[in-house]
Write a protein that holds these residues in place. Structure first.
Motif, PDB file in Angstrom:
ATOM      1  N   GLU A  38      -4.944 -39.909 -23.377  1.00  0.00           N
ATOM      2  CA  GLU A  38      -5.765 -40.983 -24.324  1.00  0.00           C
ATOM      3  C   GLU A  38      -6.391 -41.901 -23.338  1.00  0.00           C
ATOM      4  O   GLU A  38      -6.336 -41.897 -22.250  1.00  0.00           O
ATOM      5  CB  GLU A  38      -4.453 -41.710 -25.052  1.00  0.00           C
ATOM      6  CG  GLU A  38      -3.713 -40.755 -26.033  1.00  0.00           C
ATOM      7  CD  GLU A  38      -2.427 -41.418 -26.436  1.00  0.00           C
ATOM      8  OE1 GLU A  38      -2.128 -41.437 -27.552  1.00  0.00           O
ATOM      9  OE2 GLU A  38      -1.702 -41.949 -25.562  1.00  0.00           O
TER      10      GLU A  38
ATOM     11  N   PHE B 202     -14.755 -33.167 -23.898  1.00  0.00           N
ATOM     12  CA  PHE B 202     -14.426 -34.037 -25.033  1.00  0.00           C
ATOM     13  C   PHE B 202     -14.308 -33.126 -26.158  1.00  0.00           C
ATOM     14  O   PHE B 202     -14.765 -32.413 -26.893  1.00  0.00           O
ATOM     15  CB  PHE B 202     -15.929 -34.803 -25.186  1.00  0.00           C
ATOM     16  CG  PHE B 202     -15.827 -35.591 -26.674  1.00  0.00           C
ATOM     17  CD1 PHE B 202     -15.072 -36.512 -26.679  1.00  0.00           C
ATOM     18  CD2 PHE B 202     -17.115 -35.402 -27.455  1.00  0.00           C
ATOM     19  CE1 PHE B 202     -15.263 -37.328 -27.897  1.00  0.00           C
ATOM     20  CE2 PHE B 202     -16.971 -35.962 -28.694  1.00  0.00           C
ATOM     21  CZ  PHE B 202     -16.014 -37.171 -28.876  1.00  0.00           C
ATOM     22  N   ASN B 203     -13.054 -33.447 -27.039  1.00  0.00           N
ATOM     23  CA  ASN B 203     -12.554 -32.844 -28.191  1.00  0.00           C
ATOM     24  C   ASN B 203     -11.129 -33.477 -28.982  1.00  0.00           C
ATOM     25  O   ASN B 203     -10.854 -34.464 -28.219  1.00  0.00           O
ATOM     26  CB  ASN B 203     -12.082 -31.476 -27.592  1.00  0.00           C
ATOM     27  CG  ASN B 203     -12.424 -30.485 -28.874  1.00  0.00           C
ATOM     28  OD1 ASN B 203     -12.162 -30.738 -29.917  1.00  0.00           O
ATOM     29  ND2 ASN B 203     -12.966 -29.305 -28.394  1.00  0.00           N
ATOM     30  N   ASN B 204     -10.997 -33.251 -30.025  1.00  0.00           N
ATOM     31  CA  ASN B 204      -9.888 -33.830 -30.469  1.00  0.00           C
ATOM     32  C   ASN B 204      -8.558 -33.127 -30.254  1.00  0.00           C
ATOM     33  O   ASN B 204      -8.500 -32.074 -29.693  1.00  0.00           O
ATOM     34  CB  ASN B 204      -9.837 -33.961 -32.088  1.00  0.00           C
ATOM     35  CG  ASN B 204     -10.186 -32.421 -32.682  1.00  0.00           C
ATOM     36  OD1 ASN B 204      -8.951 -31.834 -32.223  1.00  0.00           O
ATOM     37  ND2 ASN B 204     -10.822 -32.026 -33.649  1.00  0.00           N
ATOM     38  N   PHE B 205      -7.172 -33.900 -30.095  1.00  0.00           N
ATOM     39  CA  PHE B 205      -5.980 -33.577 -29.610  1.00  0.00           C
ATOM     40  C   PHE B 205      -5.529 -32.361 -30.278  1.00  0.00           C
ATOM     41  O   PHE B 205      -4.768 -31.490 -29.857  1.00  0.00           O
ATOM     42  CB  PHE B 205      -5.022 -34.388 -29.909  1.00  0.00           C
ATOM     43  CG  PHE B 205      -5.231 -35.697 -28.522  1.00  0.00           C
ATOM     44  CD1 PHE B 205      -5.824 -35.294 -27.330  1.00  0.00           C
ATOM     45  CD2 PHE B 205      -5.233 -37.107 -29.020  1.00  0.00           C
ATOM     46  CE1 PHE B 205      -5.841 -36.345 -26.438  1.00  0.00           C
ATOM     47  CE2 PHE B 205      -5.416 -38.047 -28.265  1.00  0.00           C
ATOM     48  CZ  PHE B 205      -5.835 -37.632 -26.769  1.00  0.00           C
ATOM     49  N   TYR B 206      -6.031 -32.143 -31.678  1.00  0.00           N
ATOM     50  CA  TYR B 206      -5.608 -30.913 -32.393  1.00  0.00           C
ATOM     51  C   TYR B 206      -6.313 -29.650 -31.838  1.00  0.00           C
ATOM     52  O   TYR B 206      -5.526 -28.656 -31.641  1.00  0.00           O
ATOM     53  CB  TYR B 206      -6.004 -31.090 -33.889  1.00  0.00           C
ATOM     54  CG  TYR B 206      -5.678 -29.886 -34.724  1.00  0.00           C
ATOM     55  CD1 TYR B 206      -4.355 -29.514 -35.042  1.00  0.00           C
ATOM     56  CD2 TYR B 206      -6.774 -28.806 -35.048  1.00  0.00           C
ATOM     57  CE1 TYR B 206      -4.084 -28.356 -35.937  1.00  0.00           C
ATOM     58  CE2 TYR B 206      -6.448 -27.792 -35.927  1.00  0.00           C
ATOM     59  CZ  TYR B 206      -4.928 -27.218 -36.220  1.00  0.00           C
ATOM     60  OH  TYR B 206      -4.667 -26.643 -36.856  1.00  0.00           O
ATOM     61  N   ASN B 207      -7.479 -29.619 -31.431  1.00  0.00           N
ATOM     62  CA  ASN B 207      -8.085 -28.586 -30.974  1.00  0.00           C
ATOM     63  C   ASN B 207      -7.449 -28.240 -29.388  1.00  0.00           C
ATOM     64  O   ASN B 207      -7.732 -27.168 -29.097  1.00  0.00           O
ATOM     65  CB  ASN B 207      -9.564 -28.528 -30.938  1.00  0.00           C
ATOM     66  CG  ASN B 207     -10.120 -28.394 -32.298  1.00  0.00           C
ATOM     67  OD1 ASN B 207      -9.621 -27.615 -33.224  1.00  0.00           O
ATOM     68  ND2 ASN B 207     -11.319 -29.183 -32.558  1.00  0.00           N
ATOM     69  N   SER B 208      -7.028 -29.372 -28.871  1.00  0.00           N
ATOM     70  CA  SER B 208      -6.665 -29.228 -27.537  1.00  0.00           C
ATOM     71  C   SER B 208      -5.660 -28.069 -27.315  1.00  0.00           C
ATOM     72  O   SER B 208      -5.578 -27.489 -26.224  1.00  0.00           O
ATOM     73  CB  SER B 208      -6.375 -30.432 -26.890  1.00  0.00           C
ATOM     74  OG  SER B 208      -5.152 -30.863 -27.672  1.00  0.00           O
TER      75      SER B 208
ATOM     76  N   SER C 239     -10.152 -35.346 -23.453  1.00  0.00           N
ATOM     77  CA  SER C 239      -9.807 -36.565 -24.215  1.00  0.00           C
ATOM     78  C   SER C 239     -10.630 -36.739 -25.456  1.00  0.00           C
ATOM     79  O   SER C 239     -11.606 -36.032 -25.509  1.00  0.00           O
ATOM     80  CB  SER C 239     -10.117 -37.982 -23.119  1.00  0.00           C
ATOM     81  OG  SER C 239      -9.560 -39.019 -23.961  1.00  0.00           O
ATOM     82  N   ASN C 240     -10.116 -37.577 -26.376  1.00  0.00           N
ATOM     83  CA  ASN C 240     -11.012 -37.738 -27.527  1.00  0.00           C
ATOM     84  C   ASN C 240     -11.781 -38.740 -27.655  1.00  0.00           C
ATOM     85  O   ASN C 240     -12.561 -39.215 -28.579  1.00  0.00           O
ATOM     86  CB  ASN C 240      -9.953 -37.773 -28.696  1.00  0.00           C
ATOM     87  CG  ASN C 240      -9.004 -39.025 -28.562  1.00  0.00           C
ATOM     88  OD1 ASN C 240      -9.147 -39.809 -27.587  1.00  0.00           O
ATOM     89  ND2 ASN C 240      -8.211 -39.223 -29.591  1.00  0.00           N
ATOM     90  N   ASN C 241     -12.180 -39.625 -26.381  1.00  0.00           N
ATOM     91  CA  ASN C 241     -12.930 -40.635 -26.239  1.00  0.00           C
ATOM     92  C   ASN C 241     -13.962 -40.351 -25.104  1.00  0.00           C
ATOM     93  O   ASN C 241     -13.823 -40.265 -24.092  1.00  0.00           O
ATOM     94  CB  ASN C 241     -12.198 -41.848 -25.602  1.00  0.00           C
ATOM     95  CG  ASN C 241     -12.921 -43.118 -25.911  1.00  0.00           C
ATOM     96  OD1 ASN C 241     -14.190 -43.152 -25.533  1.00  0.00           O
ATOM     97  ND2 ASN C 241     -12.445 -44.244 -26.345  1.00  0.00           N
ATOM     98  N   LYS C 242     -15.418 -40.326 -25.843  1.00  0.00           N
ATOM     99  CA  LYS C 242     -16.492 -39.895 -24.806  1.00  0.00           C
ATOM    100  C   LYS C 242     -17.048 -40.977 -23.849  1.00  0.00           C
ATOM    101  O   LYS C 242     -17.176 -40.407 -22.702  1.00  0.00           O
ATOM    102  CB  LYS C 242     -17.629 -39.446 -25.594  1.00  0.00           C
ATOM    103  CG  LYS C 242     -18.732 -38.589 -25.140  1.00  0.00           C
ATOM    104  CD  LYS C 242     -19.672 -38.145 -26.018  1.00  0.00           C
ATOM    105  CE  LYS C 242     -20.856 -37.395 -25.392  1.00  0.00           C
ATOM    106  NZ  LYS C 242     -21.623 -36.761 -26.399  1.00  0.00           N
TER     107      LYS C 242
END
Length: 410
Positions: A231, A296-302, A259-262
């Motif tokens: 995070e 850079f991606n969301n946690f679901y796709n991670s 992380s989901n924050n660029k």
């Protein structure tokens, strides 16, 4: 090799290249200890007339251990006990089940002769002795030997002391393809072993691949890997140091950060190149950064990405790490928060740091006591008519008629 030219496929004959590893294996197989002494001189730089000159036995290890100060002895013993306790949880007894006239079960039997390979040369890896030797001790092998390359014929007191604690029978001060081949087939003064474990360079890995079948192996380990899922509230300094700690292993090491924050990722990216100049192993780290990725991606796709990459080490620096744990299927070792440094797993916590790489965690586990035992099936029947009927039926279907007669006659 196939080339596409004007809509035609042309098959070019590859020129035969000399396989350095295979040549050494064949030489050791044919010429035995004479070839081994030649390669020890050529590769290890040690001139000897007898292989026993580079063997170190327990009494010398014990002397080195006695010389250690109290604090070092305490540290070594504590790490040994901690790792042994962890691996003892894997232990399983032999078992049998009696079902009417049928008895079936499993006998857990030790692998009798084990060889552990410890990398060496320019530096020492005492932690690798713990991580390879301690899991094997649970099943009490008859013989446990260690092979390790050394520089200038000098071996560290720490290496000798840990070897003594880990009950190594003797150390052979040579490594590489030639020594691995020698313990595989045996020579005049080296008895063949049943299994070899431990990491090494690309030549060691290649030799284990060639020799598998003549000797058991743990896995074909490649360059070290790290995947960090974090995070944006975590200080960049922590992430950067974890990145560096993995990349300094080797120029082929790989690290991923998702992380989901660029903005957070861009900040880390910029700081990596600012801080790299202060690292002692900066040349290795700089080269291995070419293999590494910031995502850079969301946690679901991670989760899909993690299960696809199947990393050796996975750091979950997120609040909901236990929820993610249930959905992660492919990974070597998982570190569940930012306070759990990868270095803890490498050295002191308990699990072995011999971990599958190159996506091998899809079908392979970290080194554990199951790698040092065999599971032998046990079967017994007493005039079981139903067993006769079933086995006779299937053997006839598969056209193995002697199988059928063998079943019925009993």
């Amino acid at each position: 090799m196939l080339n596409f030219v004007n809509n035609y496929f042309i098959l070019k004959k590859n020129k035969k290249k000399k396989d350095f590893v295979l040549n050494i294996i064949n030489d050791i197989k044919i010429y035995g200890e004479y070839a081994l002494l030649y390669y020890i001189k050529k590769i290890d730089g040690i001139i000897i007339k007898n292989i026993n000159n580079i063997k170190i036995y327990k009494k010398y290890m014990k002397k080195a251990f006695i010389k250690l100060n109290f604090n070092k002895k305490k540290i070594i013993k504590e790490i040994f006990i901690r790792i042994k306790k962890y691996h003892f949880h894997f232990y399983k007894n032999s078992w049998q089940i009696i079902n009417k006239n049928i008895i079936y079960g499993q006998k857990i039997s030790k692998i009798e002769k084990i060889c552990i390979y410890i990398p060496g040369g320019n530096t020492i890896y005492p932690s690798s002795i713990f991580m390879n030797a301690v899991p094997s001790l649970i099943h009490k092998p008859k013989k446990l030997i260690m092979i390790t390359p050394i520089k200038n014929g000098i071996i560290s007191n720490l290496i000798l002391s840990i070897s003594y604690i880990c009950n190594i029978n003797y150390i052979l001060l040579s490594g590489g393809v030639h020594t691995i081949t020698s313990v595989t087939f045996g020579t005049k003064n080296i008895k063949k072993t049943n299994k070899i474990t431990g990491p090494g360079n690309k030549f060691v890995t290649k030799s284990k691949k060639y020799l598998f079948g003549n000797i058991g192996i743990d896995m074909l380990a490649g360059p070290s890997e790290l995947f960090i899922l974090c995070e944006d509230n975590l200080h960049p300094k922590i992430i950067i140091n974890d990145f560096f700690s993995q990349l300094e292993h080797d120029i082929n090491s790989i690290s991923f950060l998702l992380s989901n924050n660029k903005k957070y990722l861009i900040n880390i990216y910029n700081n990596i190149y600012k801080k790299i100049k202060y690292q002692k192993n900066k040349k290795i780290i700089f080269k291995s950064l070419n293999n590494s990725y910031i995502i850079f991606n969301n946690f679901y796709n991670s989760l899909k990405i993690i299960n696809f990459i199947s990393p050796e080490h996975l750091m979950l620096c997120v609040k909901f790490s236990f929820k993610l744990l249930k959905k992660i299927n492919n990974c070597g070792t998982i570190f569940l928060n930012y306070k759990t440094s990868i270095s803890y797993g490498d050295y002191i916590i308990g699990p072995s740091h011999v971990i599958p790489t190159n996506k091998n965690s899809k079908f392979c586990s970290s080194l554990n006591i199951d790698d040092f035992c065999k599971k032998i099936n046990i079967i017994k029947t007493n005039n079981n008519l139903y067993s006769k009927i079933l086995s006779s039926y299937f053997s006839k279907k598969e056209k193995f008629y002697s199988h059928s007669f063998s079943s019925i006659l009993r």
